[in-house]
Design an enzyme around this catalytic site. Structure first.
Site, PDB file in Angstrom:
ATOM      1  N   LYS A  22      -1.074   2.229  39.489  1.00 46.39           N
ATOM      2  CA  LYS A  22      -1.695   1.106  40.203  1.00 46.39           C
ATOM      3  C   LYS A  22      -1.123   0.980  41.614  1.00 46.39           C
ATOM      4  CE  LYS A  22      -0.133  -3.180  39.461  1.00 46.39           C
ATOM      5  NZ  LYS A  22       0.314  -3.885  40.674  1.00 46.39           N
ATOM      6  N   ASN A  23       0.210   1.006  41.718  1.00 45.77           N
ATOM      7  CA  ASN A  23       0.859   0.745  43.003  1.00 45.77           C
ATOM      8  C   ASN A  23       0.818   1.923  43.965  1.00 45.77           C
ATOM      9  OD1 ASN A  23       1.268  -1.794  42.118  1.00 45.77           O
ATOM     10  ND2 ASN A  23       3.436  -1.535  41.631  1.00 45.77           N
ATOM     11  N   ARG A  97      -2.364  -9.840  45.819  1.00 47.61           N
ATOM     12  CA  ARG A  97      -1.621  -9.851  47.084  1.00 47.61           C
ATOM     13  C   ARG A  97      -1.738  -8.535  47.820  1.00 47.61           C
ATOM     14  NH1 ARG A  97       1.997 -13.159  47.524  1.00 47.61           N
ATOM     15  NH2 ARG A  97       3.078 -11.848  48.989  1.00 47.61           N
ATOM     16  N   CYS A 121       3.555 -16.498  44.804  1.00 45.87           N
ATOM     17  CA  CYS A 121       3.094 -16.047  43.486  1.00 45.87           C
ATOM     18  C   CYS A 121       4.127 -16.413  42.454  1.00 45.87           C
ATOM     19  CB  CYS A 121       2.739 -14.575  43.536  1.00 45.87           C
ATOM     20  SG  CYS A 121       3.933 -13.479  42.817  1.00 45.87           S
ATOM     21  N   ARG A 126       7.383 -14.425  48.408  1.00 46.96           N
ATOM     22  CA  ARG A 126       6.793 -13.152  48.857  1.00 46.96           C
ATOM     23  C   ARG A 126       6.122 -13.239  50.222  1.00 46.96           C
ATOM     24  NH1 ARG A 126       4.017 -10.184  43.803  1.00 46.96           N
ATOM     25  NH2 ARG A 126       4.415  -8.349  45.071  1.00 46.96           N
ATOM     26  N   PRO A 127       6.858 -13.540  51.281  1.00 50.24           N
ATOM     27  CA  PRO A 127       6.284 -13.594  52.629  1.00 50.24           C
ATOM     28  C   PRO A 127       5.882 -12.198  53.106  1.00 50.24           C
ATOM     29  CG  PRO A 127       8.674 -13.689  52.741  1.00 50.24           C
ATOM     30  CD  PRO A 127       8.319 -13.715  51.277  1.00 50.24           C
ATOM     31  N   ILE A 128       5.126 -12.100  54.199  1.00 51.67           N
ATOM     32  CA  ILE A 128       4.775 -10.795  54.785  1.00 51.67           C
ATOM     33  C   ILE A 128       5.300 -10.685  56.220  1.00 51.67           C
ATOM     34  CG2 ILE A 128       2.761 -10.394  53.286  1.00 51.67           C
ATOM     35  CD1 ILE A 128       1.014 -11.222  55.742  1.00 51.67           C
ATOM     36  N   ASP A 129       6.388 -11.402  56.505  1.00 50.33           N
ATOM     37  CA  ASP A 129       6.926 -11.424  57.879  1.00 50.33           C
ATOM     38  C   ASP A 129       7.284 -10.030  58.377  1.00 50.33           C
ATOM     39  OD1 ASP A 129      10.344 -11.543  57.347  1.00 50.33           O
ATOM     40  OD2 ASP A 129       8.922 -11.838  55.718  1.00 50.33           O
ATOM     41  N   GLN A 130       7.741  -9.165  57.504  1.00 53.58           N
ATOM     42  CA  GLN A 130       8.120  -7.822  57.950  1.00 53.58           C
ATOM     43  C   GLN A 130       6.894  -6.985  58.323  1.00 53.58           C
ATOM     44  OE1 GLN A 130      11.608  -6.886  58.214  1.00 53.58           O
ATOM     45  NE2 GLN A 130      11.511  -9.127  58.092  1.00 53.58           N
ATOM     46  N   ASP A 309      10.206  -4.075  38.305  1.00 55.79           N
ATOM     47  CA  ASP A 309       9.001  -4.086  37.454  1.00 55.79           C
ATOM     48  C   ASP A 309       9.288  -3.651  36.027  1.00 55.79           C
ATOM     49  OD1 ASP A 309       6.708  -2.983  40.107  1.00 55.79           O
ATOM     50  OD2 ASP A 309       7.712  -4.886  39.724  1.00 55.79           O
ATOM     51  N   ILE A 331      15.644  -8.753  43.381  1.00 54.98           N
ATOM     52  CA  ILE A 331      14.500  -8.563  44.283  1.00 54.98           C
ATOM     53  C   ILE A 331      13.677  -9.845  44.431  1.00 54.98           C
ATOM     54  CG2 ILE A 331      12.420  -7.190  44.733  1.00 54.98           C
ATOM     55  CD1 ILE A 331      14.887  -5.459  44.844  1.00 54.98           C
ATOM     56  N   ARG A 401      -4.379  -6.604  34.717  1.00 51.50           N
ATOM     57  CA  ARG A 401      -4.252  -6.261  36.131  1.00 51.50           C
ATOM     58  C   ARG A 401      -3.538  -4.937  36.312  1.00 51.50           C
ATOM     59  NH1 ARG A 401      -1.814 -10.604  39.841  1.00 51.50           N
ATOM     60  NH2 ARG A 401      -2.288  -8.850  41.217  1.00 51.50           N
TER      61      ARG A 401
HETATM   62  C1  EPZ Z   1       5.579  -4.018  45.540  1.00 56.06           C
HETATM   63  O1  EPZ Z   1       5.330  -5.377  45.927  1.00 56.06           O
HETATM   64  C2  EPZ Z   1       4.887  -3.843  44.189  1.00 56.06           C
HETATM   65  N1  EPZ Z   1       3.469  -4.098  44.345  1.00 56.06           N
HETATM   66  C3  EPZ Z   1       5.486  -4.817  43.177  1.00 56.06           C
HETATM   67  O2  EPZ Z   1       4.910  -4.556  41.902  1.00 56.06           O
HETATM   68  C4  EPZ Z   1       6.983  -4.571  43.063  1.00 56.06           C
HETATM   69  O3  EPZ Z   1       7.546  -5.558  42.237  1.00 56.06           O
HETATM   70  C5  EPZ Z   1       7.636  -4.672  44.461  1.00 56.06           C
HETATM   71  O4  EPZ Z   1       6.990  -3.782  45.377  1.00 56.06           O
HETATM   72  C6  EPZ Z   1       9.111  -4.312  44.419  1.00 56.06           C
HETATM   73  O5  EPZ Z   1       9.305  -3.059  43.880  1.00 56.06           O
HETATM   74  C7  EPZ Z   1       2.683  -3.118  44.877  1.00 56.06           C
HETATM   75  O6  EPZ Z   1       3.111  -2.043  45.239  1.00 56.06           O
HETATM   76  C8  EPZ Z   1       1.233  -3.427  44.995  1.00 56.06           C
HETATM   77  P1  EPZ Z   1       8.251  -5.995  48.503  1.00 56.06           P
HETATM   78  P2  EPZ Z   1       5.661  -5.861  47.424  1.00 56.06           P
HETATM   79  O7  EPZ Z   1       7.545  -6.309  49.755  1.00 56.06           O
HETATM   80  O8  EPZ Z   1       5.446  -4.755  48.368  1.00 56.06           O
HETATM   81  C9  EPZ Z   1      10.662  -9.662  50.286  1.00 56.06           C
HETATM   82  C10 EPZ Z   1       3.872  -5.043  39.855  1.00 56.06           C
HETATM   83  O9  EPZ Z   1       4.355  -5.614  38.866  1.00 56.06           O
HETATM   84  N2  EPZ Z   1       9.806  -9.515  51.486  1.00 56.06           N
HETATM   85  O10 EPZ Z   1       8.944  -4.682  48.398  1.00 56.06           O
HETATM   86  O11 EPZ Z   1       4.939  -7.134  47.629  1.00 56.06           O
HETATM   87  C11 EPZ Z   1       9.892 -10.111  49.049  1.00 56.06           C
HETATM   88  O12 EPZ Z   1       9.728 -11.503  49.017  1.00 56.06           O
HETATM   89  C12 EPZ Z   1       4.151  -5.589  41.261  1.00 56.06           C
HETATM   90  O13 EPZ Z   1       3.163  -4.026  39.802  1.00 56.06           O
HETATM   91  C13 EPZ Z   1      10.056 -10.292  52.587  1.00 56.06           C
HETATM   92  O14 EPZ Z   1      10.964 -11.123  52.591  1.00 56.06           O
HETATM   93  O15 EPZ Z   1       7.213  -6.154  47.294  1.00 56.06           O
HETATM   94  C14 EPZ Z   1      10.762  -9.584  47.911  1.00 56.06           C
HETATM   95  O16 EPZ Z   1      11.790 -10.480  47.654  1.00 56.06           O
HETATM   96  C15 EPZ Z   1       4.802  -6.929  41.236  1.00 56.06           C
HETATM   97  N3  EPZ Z   1       9.270 -10.136  53.690  1.00 56.06           N
HETATM   98  C16 EPZ Z   1      11.316  -8.284  48.508  1.00 56.06           C
HETATM   99  O17 EPZ Z   1      11.153  -8.372  49.923  1.00 56.06           O
HETATM  100  C17 EPZ Z   1       8.237  -9.210  53.730  1.00 56.06           C
HETATM  101  O18 EPZ Z   1       7.533  -9.104  54.750  1.00 56.06           O
HETATM  102  C18 EPZ Z   1      10.621  -7.018  48.022  1.00 56.06           C
HETATM  103  O19 EPZ Z   1       9.237  -7.208  48.177  1.00 56.06           O
HETATM  104  C19 EPZ Z   1       7.996  -8.433  52.588  1.00 56.06           C
HETATM  105  C20 EPZ Z   1       8.807  -8.588  51.471  1.00 56.06           C
END
Ligand code: EPZ
Length: 422
Positions: A22-23, A97, A121, A126-130, A309, A331, A401
């Site tokens: 999926k990912n 998301r 969620c 889970r912000p997207i600031d980065q 995960d 995480i 999902r």
């Molecule tokens: C991906 O989510 C996966 N989803 C998630 O899988 C997985 O849990 C996660 O990576 C961690 O391995 C997909 O690939 C579609 P992150 P993602 O951005 O990219 C913080 C599942 O069960 N962060 O690596 O959204 C964030 O809040 C799902 O299949 C910021 O602060 O995760 C978190 O604490 C759930 N700012 C950490 O980083 C940002 O701009 C890691 O999040 C982005 C993230």
């Protein structure tokens, strides 16, 4: 609304085949937007999230044709940029998301995008600031209005981006954006997940210049255009890991086919620490366990560390293991939503912030339990497999999902499990 009904106690036996990831599929489908023609993806898992990404791409002007596990995505021509807005609506992004993954490709190829902010969620803020910081560094004008990110750039330009956190989808968005930018982009503290590496490999197939994918420093030299490709998606390491734990907690003997040991080292390491036999066999992994399970100490980390995960699934293993285990969720802030439900089944778990202390109990008892997110729902199914009596897992739309017909696959291994109307 469906529920899953499980009568526990069966020892899983036989073979199960893991679906496509999926990912990996989600960013790959979005990457089609970068090309000038139809991209063909094979081994695409048949999941609700994949269907949502399909709907989103159609919304953005793509033609999406799915037959079985093959999906063909034909993006709109570059000239479409003059005629239309590219909006990823709240209605779709709030359900998935990963819809935010269209942001980078849209700005890179069409010069602008309007994408709903995903919002919080169940498992964290889970912000997207980065994601946005990286696009701004590449020269994009970014503004947030009425719950949407508005992003615009005549042409993105290469930049050095040091991520505060190795975000997976953040990295994927920036690699895709950089692939059509002018000049060189260097992403430091990059995510090293196999899905990020797979995306980079496919972009290279499309004509991109990328080095270092799978390491903490990724370099992308932008090109003027990318061409369509055909690609077979890698297996889902989290689905594979879930079946490995299912076999271990049911004291089973299972061959998990299409599972890559090199993507599961941290998971296999913890299973062996708990006394479980895991070995490569053919195109998969043989997992066999007959005796007691040993206690574990686990801290979730970015890849190649222990995957968040898989945390919920291992909590079930620890709940029926000998002794006291400790799980630290490093995480996500709120990824213990499964704990109260497992406690209803008789598990002995104490949570303090991001640390859970689990005292193993001889057995769990079947009960009606509520799924709250994708991996939590998988852990409740695993708990139902080992529990005495009947377990009913409600709100299984979470499960659908990310797991393709999991009850059918588990029934193929001898589990007493079925889907029913709630
Ligand atoms: C991906 O989510 C996966 N989803 C998630 O899988 C997985 O849990 C996660 O990576 C961690 O391995 C997909 O690939 C579609 P992150 P993602 O951005 O990219 C913080 C599942 O069960 N962060 O690596 O959204 C964030 O809040 C799902 O299949 C910021 O602060 O995760 C978190 O604490 C759930 N700012 C950490 O980083 C940002 O701009 C890691 O999040 C982005 C993230």
């Amino acid at each position: 609304m469906d529920k899953i009904v499980i009568e526990g106690g069966a020892h899983l036996r036989g073979e199960v085949v893991v679906s496509g990831a999926k990912n990996a599929a989600l960013p790959l489908l979005a990457s089609s937007l970068l090309t000038g023609g139809p991209c063909t993806f094979k081994n695409v898992p048949q999941l609700n999230d994949i269907a949502t990404m399909g709907k989103l791409l159609v919304q953005l002007g793509c033609e999406v044709d799915t037959s079985g596990r093959t999906t063909v995505v034909a993006p709109p021509p570059a000239s479409a940029a003059r005629r239309r807005t590219f909006e990823a609506p709240y209605e779709l992004v709030k359900t998935m998301r990963a819809g935010v993954l269209v942001l980078g490709p849209l700005v890179a190829r069409f010069g602008r995008a309007r994408v709903s902010l995903p919002g919080g969620c169940a498992i964290g803020e889970r912000p997207i600031d980065q994601h946005l910081k990286g696009l701004q560094a590449m020269g994009a004008q970014v503004s947030l209005t009425h719950g949407y990110v508005e992003c615009e750039a005549r042409r993105l330009r290469g930049a050095r981006i040091v991520l505060d956190i190795p975000t997976v989808t953040g990295c994927e968005n920036l690699i895709m954006a950089a692939a059509l930018a002018s000049g060189v982009t260097i992403i430091e503290n990059a995510a090293q997940e196999p899905e990020v590496e797979e995306l980079a490999q496919v972009l290279v197939k499309m004509g991109a210049h990328i080095e270092g994918a799978g390491t903490a420093i990724i370099q992308v030299e932008g090109v003027d255009e990318l061409h369509p490709i055909e690609h077979t998606i890698l297996p889902d390491r989290i689905e594979a890991g879930t079946f490995l734990v299912a076999a271990a907690v049911t004291r089973g003997d299972v061959l998990v086919r299409n599972a890559r040991a090199d993507h599961l080292e941290a998971v296999i390491g913890k299973l062996r620490e708990a006394g479980v036999h895991v070995a490569a066999e053919g195109d998969g992994l043989r997992v066999r366990h007959g005796g007691d399970l040993g206690q574990l100490d686990i801290t979730t980390q970015p890849y190649p560390g222990f995957p968040t995960d898989m945390q919920a699934q291992f909590m079930v293993l620890c709940a029926v293991a000998r002794g006291q285990s400790v799980i630290k969720e490093a995480i996500f802030e709120h990824r213990f939503m499964h704990v109260p439900e497992l406690s209803r089944m008789g598990a002995d778990i104490h949570v303090d912030g991001r640390v859970a202390v689990i005292r193993g109990v001889p057995r769990l008892g079947g009960a009606k339990v509520m799924a709250t997110d994708l991996r939590a729902s998988a852990s409740l199914v695993l708990a139902g497999l080992v529990a005495d009596g009947v377990t009913e897992v409600l709100r299984v739309y979470h499960l659908d999902r990310g797991y393709e017909r999991i009850e059918k696959k588990l029934r193929g291994l001898g589990a007493h499990i079925r889907r029913a109307k709630a």
